[in-house]
Design an enzyme around this catalytic site. Structure first.
Site, short mmCIF file in Angstrom:
data_model
loop_
_atom_site.label_atom_id
_atom_site.label_comp_id
_atom_site.label_asym_id
_atom_site.label_seq_id
_atom_site.Cartn_x
_atom_site.Cartn_y
_atom_site.Cartn_z
CG ASP A 46 2.50 -11.39 9.73
OD1 ASP A 46 1.61 -11.73 8.93
OD2 ASP A 46 2.65 -10.43 10.31
CE1 TYR A 74 -0.75 -14.51 16.95
CE2 TYR A 74 -2.74 -13.50 18.08
CZ TYR A 74 -2.15 -14.25 16.93
OH TYR A 74 -2.90 -14.90 16.10
CG ASP A 88 6.95 -6.57 9.73
OD1 ASP A 88 7.59 -5.86 8.88
OD2 ASP A 88 6.51 -7.63 9.31
NE ARG A 180 2.15 -7.39 10.07
CZ ARG A 180 1.54 -7.26 8.75
NH1 ARG A 180 1.81 -6.31 8.16
NH2 ARG A 180 0.56 -8.14 8.28
#
Length: 300
Positions: A46, A74, A88, A180
């Site tokens: 993203d 992550y 987000d 997300r």
């Protein structure tokens, strides 16, 4: 047909992507800086996410699927107490709660997000809906019923709790995961709502953020031998596959797209592998009865 401009240069450049830049913009920057004819990346991040974005150049683009299929790590923060339109911090708050779960409650809730799970992508995602990207439809105000998709989560753990509103997590997962969605669904499971505050990809397959080149350094070294020297070889993208040694005749046949003889190994019949000859990658394919049957051939 007009030929693409640029050099026939092959290899990988690991970029430490900054926040505020799209993955496509990073690829375009790398391609320009190296004057490369062909470039692509192994797994979109993203725009607001940071960390590993592995950019493949030339023949290395043929190895991209093997990196995107590999595990990735992550590290991210979930802001508790609010759900947003984008899952987000960029989106508008659509639901909120004063509830703040304890560390023990969060730890217990994480168990349902490990192993083989089904995950619904965010409304703002690149998933296609009747030929259109979900994020385009979402921006137009449409709400969609996106189908759940399988995701393998190797691990998901709490790494920090800076304050009552924030929990930092680390997740190792397979292909196609949406951090997300994890934040959104964890917030719902805890009864407090949640969204991603920040996100960083620490590693992706064989590539690590610690080895990444910054955009500033790419700009500073653009069009120079020093930037060329930072390229990793094509075969780094094949780290998940076993290597076979081709014979001279086998290498010649493989380069023409035909099955080629490889030296004896412990690779199983029908297993995917790659073959090299005199230290250079020749092809990826399936091993059968002493030969590699190529699916991708490298023109190096």
């Amino acid at each position: 047909m007009a030929r693409k401009k640029g050099r026939d240069i092959s290899g990988w450049l690991v970029v430490d992507k900054p926040a505020g830049m799209t993955s496509t913009s990073v690829v375009n920057k790398v391609r320009w800086a190296l004057d490369a004819r062909k470039a692509g990346h192994a797994g979109t991040l993203d725009p607001d996410a940071t960390g590993v974005l592995a950019v493949a150049l030339g023949e290395a683009t043929k190895t991209v699927p093997f990196v995107t299929d590999a595990l990735k790590c992550y590290r991210f923060a979930v802001r508790l107490g609010a759900a947003t339109t984008t899952d987000d911090a960029e989106g508008a708050v659509i639901e909120s709660s004063d509830r703040r779960p304890t560390d023990d409650e969060i730890g217990a809730a994480l168990a349902q997000f490990r192993g083989e799970i089904m995950q619904v992508p965010p409304q703002f995602s690149a998933v296609k809906v009747e030929g259109e990207r979900a994020y385009d439809l979402a921006r137009a105000g449409e709400e969609m019923e996106l189908a759940a998709r399988p995701l393998w989560v190797e691990s998901l753990e709490i790494v920090a709790r800076p304050d009552a509103d924030t929990v930092e997590l680390e997740m190792v997962c397979g292909k196609g995961g949406y951090v997300r969605s994890i934040a959104r669904d964890l917030g719902r499971a805890l009864g407090c709502f949640g969204h991603v505050a920040w996100l960083r990809r620490e590693w992706s397959g064989p590539f690590e953020a610690a080895d990444g080149v910054t955009i500033e350094r790419i700009d500073a070294l653009a069009k120079s031998p020093e930037l060329d020297a930072l390229l990793l070889p094509l075969e780094v993208g094949l780290a998940e596959l076993p290597e076979l040694k081709a014979t001279a005749e086998g290498a010649a046949r493989l380069r023409n797209g035909n099955p080629g003889m490889v030296l004896a190994s412990d690779v199983d019949w029908g297993e995917e592998a790659w073959a090299s000859y005199e230290g250079r990658p020749v092809a990826v394919g399936t091993y059968k009865s002493g030969e590699l049957h190529p699916s991708r051939v490298f023109n190096l």
